[in-house]
Design a protein around this motif. Structure first.
Motif, mmCIF file in Angstrom:
data_model
loop_
_atom_site.group_PDB
_atom_site.id
_atom_site.type_symbol
_atom_site.label_atom_id
_atom_site.label_comp_id
_atom_site.label_asym_id
_atom_site.label_seq_id
_atom_site.Cartn_x
_atom_site.Cartn_y
_atom_site.Cartn_z
ATOM 1 N N GLN A 382 -1.956 -4.994 15.549
ATOM 2 C CA GLN A 382 -1.124 -5.516 14.455
ATOM 3 C C GLN A 382 -1.136 -7.051 14.443
ATOM 4 N N MET A 383 -1.331 -7.664 15.605
ATOM 5 C CA MET A 383 -1.481 -9.126 15.646
ATOM 6 C C MET A 383 -2.764 -9.534 14.927
ATOM 7 N N ILE A 384 -3.833 -8.760 15.140
ATOM 8 C CA ILE A 384 -5.087 -9.060 14.432
ATOM 9 C C ILE A 384 -4.846 -8.962 12.923
ATOM 10 N N GLY A 385 -4.126 -7.915 12.512
ATOM 11 C CA GLY A 385 -3.807 -7.755 11.084
ATOM 12 C C GLY A 385 -2.985 -8.933 10.567
ATOM 13 N N ASN A 386 -1.980 -9.343 11.336
ATOM 14 C CA ASN A 386 -1.160 -10.508 10.948
ATOM 15 C C ASN A 386 -2.037 -11.731 10.725
ATOM 16 N N LEU A 387 -2.911 -11.981 11.708
ATOM 17 C CA LEU A 387 -3.766 -13.173 11.645
ATOM 18 C C LEU A 387 -4.594 -13.145 10.353
ATOM 19 N N LEU A 388 -5.213 -12.002 10.094
ATOM 20 C CA LEU A 388 -6.042 -11.907 8.882
ATOM 21 C C LEU A 388 -5.199 -12.189 7.638
ATOM 22 N N MET A 389 -4.007 -11.594 7.590
ATOM 23 C CA MET A 389 -3.227 -11.640 6.340
ATOM 24 C C MET A 389 -2.604 -13.007 6.057
ATOM 25 N N MET A 390 -2.436 -13.824 7.091
ATOM 26 C CA MET A 390 -1.825 -15.148 6.863
ATOM 27 C C MET A 390 -2.564 -15.934 5.787
ATOM 28 N N ARG A 391 -3.885 -15.747 5.753
ATOM 29 C CA ARG A 391 -4.661 -16.449 4.731
ATOM 30 C C ARG A 391 -5.313 -15.470 3.750
ATOM 31 N N GLY A 392 -4.666 -14.326 3.614
ATOM 32 C CA GLY A 392 -5.107 -13.358 2.601
ATOM 33 C C GLY A 392 -6.452 -12.706 2.888
ATOM 34 N N ASN A 393 -6.822 -12.664 4.181
ATOM 35 C CA ASN A 393 -8.134 -12.084 4.517
ATOM 36 C C ASN A 393 -8.076 -10.562 4.611
#
Ligand SMILES: Nc1nc2c(c(=O)[nH]1)N[C@H]1C(S)=C(S)[C@@H](COP(=O)(O)OP(=O)(O)OC[C@H]3O[C@@H](n4cnc5c(=O)[nH]c(N)nc54)[C@H](O)[C@@H]3O)O[C@H]1N2
Ligand SMILES: Nc1nc2c(c(=O)[nH]1)N[C@H]1C(S)=C(S)[C@@H](COP(=O)(O)OP(=O)(O)OC[C@H]3O[C@@H](n4cnc5c(=O)[nH]c(N)nc54)[C@H](O)[C@@H]3O)O[C@H]1N2
Ligand SMILES: [Mo]
Length: 787
Positions: A382-393
């Protein structure tokens, strides 16, 4: 079989001529004539077979077989000219077979006849198929409660086989579906479903062509997904950043020579893969990723203060997500020194990784077993998901999540309903289409299945493929569990540990492999599989079956169903397997995403299943994508073990990661070399930092026993491993699986996923006492059979 024992560090690129040489050896080892090899390797995919090697997609599925060293090894292992027929079993008692190594067992070749265990002679003897089905049916129907039967699946089973299997087992009355996924990518699904509403990767190969940065966490593609190196090489050549996180320096993540590229091969050239390589601590990814996000938030706060453009994708965050503010506050409050200590990386390294992330418009994050096999795997994902989503990835071209699956159809099996926790919608639909009342209770996963057998509840164990006795944790507990069963049954291609560690009655049911021609009443049949990027396509065998007595997996399931529940079931089991298109029609009736299944899969290259997250449609409870806030895990088994020994002075607690060599496919050992890590002719090695060897008062090449530090008073040890000084952070060691599975406690599982934590086991090393002479002998016959 084995090459000379030596440790010789490898300096070349992954792939290259070494890969070609290894392929020739693999074919020779299996006694496959070069002519046969030619047909195998030139198989034209639209009407050929899907490689049973791994779940990485084919760039162009409609073209010819893409060369891949380990794919060829997998194919050669199945197409071997050797046979393990009734003569082999007449010659050896099961006790004798159990003395042999895992390598030896599979090396006997393809199984040719259904066999039944005869307790009087302690031998397997031939049995007729109908008698075998009748025997299983008798056991199943005699159980007072269907939950006393356990039905395991390994990820090679086709969609057709898996669909019939789950249908039969649910109509029989249980959801007891432990599968290899429970030991593999279960945490990926558990983490992603509540976060983005799908449990699968969101990217396609086209996205790999467009990504500006690719992050790779805990994955060794040079060995386990060699065709992925082709994508990484192309990305590297066009200037994309590739950032690897791995405690070990894996050669395939550093340099690659593409055997497909004639110029690169002729000139002995190669392409660098990773632009950045971070050797973090085992289990340190969570903190590394949290640190990267902290850096991003710090940059954002600075930008806002200075009135500069934001570094976040606020539009995406506002329109598509929830939970961001809580996460940002948590990141601001997290001290750097905790993140540095727990990741094993410096603050500069973490910030450098985050700057690559900030510098890229489109980012893909890939991960493998180095992420999923820890206590805190779900949180890390879920941290990986968070990281991606911070910049809309997420759900955008060139960007997204890429959990890289293992077995070639493990993703498809789950899609087909091989799941111990079935969604109500699936059960409702089965009820509607097939007119029976499916069980609504959740079933057992892999670890719970072992526990159930140990407790005496699980009494019949049936496996559709795989090698349960060797792949699972706490080996001797698992063996005890299997031996307590009244019946164990394995649908299988080759002899393995699970057949010689058996219940009071036992059956071996040999089946066709994917490379083989599958003839049914309706003519030659193809099966379908789903790869790691949700592409579904057909697979057609091209080789004659290894024996005329083999049945296909769908036929075995159908005939077993007919024998067990035929009298009460309204499903036309035997009619369905006459023509697998009929099974596919039923799949279509149950799963809306398989509309026009037969027509669409007939299309060269197949089709992609809908992935809602990649369309930015979020099937979560809130109908939004979710930022999850998690505290840094400070109470893992390694933390607890270190705290326990802190007072005792000189005892060093190591965190052991268990991994694959280049010459194995899970529990199938092809050979004794691990070329890219420089290990030859042996497997019982421990990779360890040279400073740690010194701290132990030992030297490179010394022999040690490994003991688990756990809390249940039970001794867990694996003996006789050679220390190999290696580039790995201090306090961490690595060794091969399955030899190390006796060290993994049954109770050590990932939170909210139940996956054995085979990448982080707290252990101590003690000098091994046996005379060196004896060790050399044991080593000479490969993996020492664990007695
Ligand atoms: N030839 C071949 N191909 C295979 C398989 C095979 O056995 N042989 N198995 C198939 C299957 S079922 C699967 S699941 C996949 C497995 O493929 P991978 O996911 O690559 O699995 P592993 O080899 O177990 O290890 C992965 C990597 O994780 C690293 N690692 C360990 N712990 C950590 C950690 O805490 N953090 C980080 N960042 N890295 C860590 C290890 O050093 C190793 O490089 O491959 C599939 N393909
Ligand atoms: N310590 C430790 N343990 C691990 C792991 C780890 O990294 N560390 N990895 C875990 C992972 S990711 C996985 S996926 C599991 C793997 O667990 P499994 O899937 O259970 O094991 P495999 O070794 O892939 O199974 C090999 C056997 O499958 C049979 N087989 C091969 N092809 C076919 C076929 O076409 N049909 C049928 N019916 N049988 C076939 C052969 O008899 C062969 O012996 O192991 C897990 N265990
Ligand atoms: Mo796996």
């Amino acid at each position: 079989m084995s090459s000379e024992q030596k440790i010789e560090f490898y300096k070349g690129p992954a792939g290259g001529w070494g890969a070609l040489r290894s392929v020739t050896n693999a074919l020779l080892r299996q006694d496959i004539p070069i002519k046969g090899a030619k047909t195998l390797l030139s198989a034209n995919q639209p009407d050929g077979f899907d490689c049973p090697g791994c779940a990485w997609p084919d760039r162009n599925h409609a073209s010819t077989f893409e060369f891949c060293e380990n794919g060829v090894k997998a194919v050669a292992a199945e197409a071997t000219a050797r046979r393990a027929g009734p003569e082999l079993f007449a010659k050896h008692t099961v006790a004798e077979l159990a003395e042999q190594s895992d390598f030896w067992l599979e090396d006997q070749g393809r199984l040719t006849h259904p066999m039944a265990y005869d307790a009087a002679s302690d031998k397997y003897v031939p049995i007729e198929w109908d008698d075998a089905f009748a025997r299983i049916a008798r056991h199943l129907n005699a159980l007072p409660d269907p939950d006393q039967a356990i039905f395991y699946t390994s990820g090679r089973a086709s969609n057709e086989a898996a669909f019939l299997y789950q249908l039969f087992v649910r109509e029989y009355g249980t959801n007891n579906f432990p599968d290899c996924s429970n030991m593999c990518h279960e945490p990926s699904g558990s983490g992603m479903r509540p976060q983005i509403g799908v449990g699968k990767g969101t990217v396609t190969l086209d996205d790999f062509e467009k990504a500006d940065a690719i992050f790779i966490f805990g994955q060794n593609p040079g060995t386990n997904h060699p065709r992925m190196l082709g994508e990484l090489r192309a990305a590297s050549k066009r200037g994309a950043r590739i950032v690897s996180f791995n405690p070990l320096r894996e050669r395939g993540l550093e340099r690659f020579a593409d055997p497909q590229d004639k110029l690169e091969m002729a000139t002995l050239g190669s392409t660098p893969i990773s632009t950045h390589y971070f050797q973090l601590r085992v289990g340190g990814d969570f903190s590394a990723i949290k640190g990267m996000m902290k850096h991003v938030i710090e940059r954002e706060d600075e930008a806002v203060a200075r009135g500069e453009p934001s570094v976040l994708d606020h539009e995406f965050i506002a329109e598509h997500t929830t939970g961001f503010e809580a996460l940002a506050a948590d990141l601001r409050a997290e001290p750097w020194d905790v993140l540095v200590r727990e990741s094993g990386l410096s603050e500069e390294q973490i910030r450098a990784a985050a700057d690559v992330y900030l510098g890229a418009k489109s980012v893909i994050a890939c991960w493998g077993m180095g992420i999923t096999q820890h206590q805190h795997s779900v949180a890390t994902i879920q941290m990986i998901g968070n990281l991606l989503m911070m910049r809309g990835n997420m759900g955008r071209e060139g960007a997204g999540a890429c959990p890289v699956r293992g077995h070639s159809n493990v993703q498809g099996d789950r899609t087909m309903g091989i799941w111990e926790k079935p969604p109500a919608a699936l059960l409702d639909r089965l009820q509607k289409v097939f007119g029976f009342e499916p069980p609504r209770r959740n079933g057992v996963d892999t670890v719970e299945a072992i526990q159930s057998m140990l407790d005496g509840k699980g009494r019949v164990f049936f496996a559709l493929g795989g090698n349960f006795a060797a792949a699972t944790p706490d080996t001797y507990q698992t063996w005890k569990a299997l031996k307590q069963c009244e019946l164990t049954v394995h649908v299988t291609t080759k002899l393995n540990r699970s057949h010689v560690i058996h219940g009071r009655e036992a059956l071996i049911l040999p089946c066709l492999g994917r490379t083989e021609i599958d003839m049914q009443a309706g003519g030659q049949q193809g099966v379908t599989v789903e790869d790691s990027m949700s592409m579904v396509h057909i697979s057609m065998g091209i080789n004659p079956p290894a024996s005329e007595h083999l049945l296909s997996e769908p036929a075995i399931v159908a005939r077993l169903a007919a024998a067990t529940i035929g009298a009460r079931s309204s499903t036309p089991w035997l009619w369905l397997v006459e023509d697998y298109a009929r099974i596919r029609d039923k799949i279509e009736a149950v799963f809306d995403d398989f509309k026009d299944f037969n027509a669409r899969v007939a299309h060269p290259g197949g089709f992609r299943l809908r992935n809602t997250a990649s369309e930015r449609v979020w099937n979560t409870a809130s109908k939004k994508a979710v930022f999850f806030t998690h505290a840094v895990p400070l109470d893992t088994p390694s933390h607890r073990a270190r705290a326990r020994f802190a007072k005792k002075g000189d005892t060093i607690v190591f965190t052991l990661l268990t991994t694959r060599s280049h010459d194995q496919y899970n529990t199938t050992i092809y050979g004794m070399d691990d070329r890219y890590r420089g290990v030859f002719g042996q497997r019982r090695v421990v990779f360890i930092n040279k400073e740690d060897i010194r701290a132990l008062g030992m030297k490179d090449g010394d022999w040690v026993d490994i003991q688990t530090v756990w809390n249940d008073g039970q001794e867990r040890r694996a003996d006789r491993f050679k220390l190999v000084a290696y580039d790995i952070p201090r306090g961490n060691i690595a060794a091969y699986y399955p030899e190390t599975n006796p060290l993994v406690p049954l109770s050590a599982v990932a939170e909210n996923a139940g996956t054995p934590t085979s990448k982080s086991i707290p252990v101590v090393l003690v000098p091994h006492e046996l005379p060196i002479q004896k060790l050399a002998e044991d080593e000479a016959d490969g993996m020492v059979a664990a007695a």
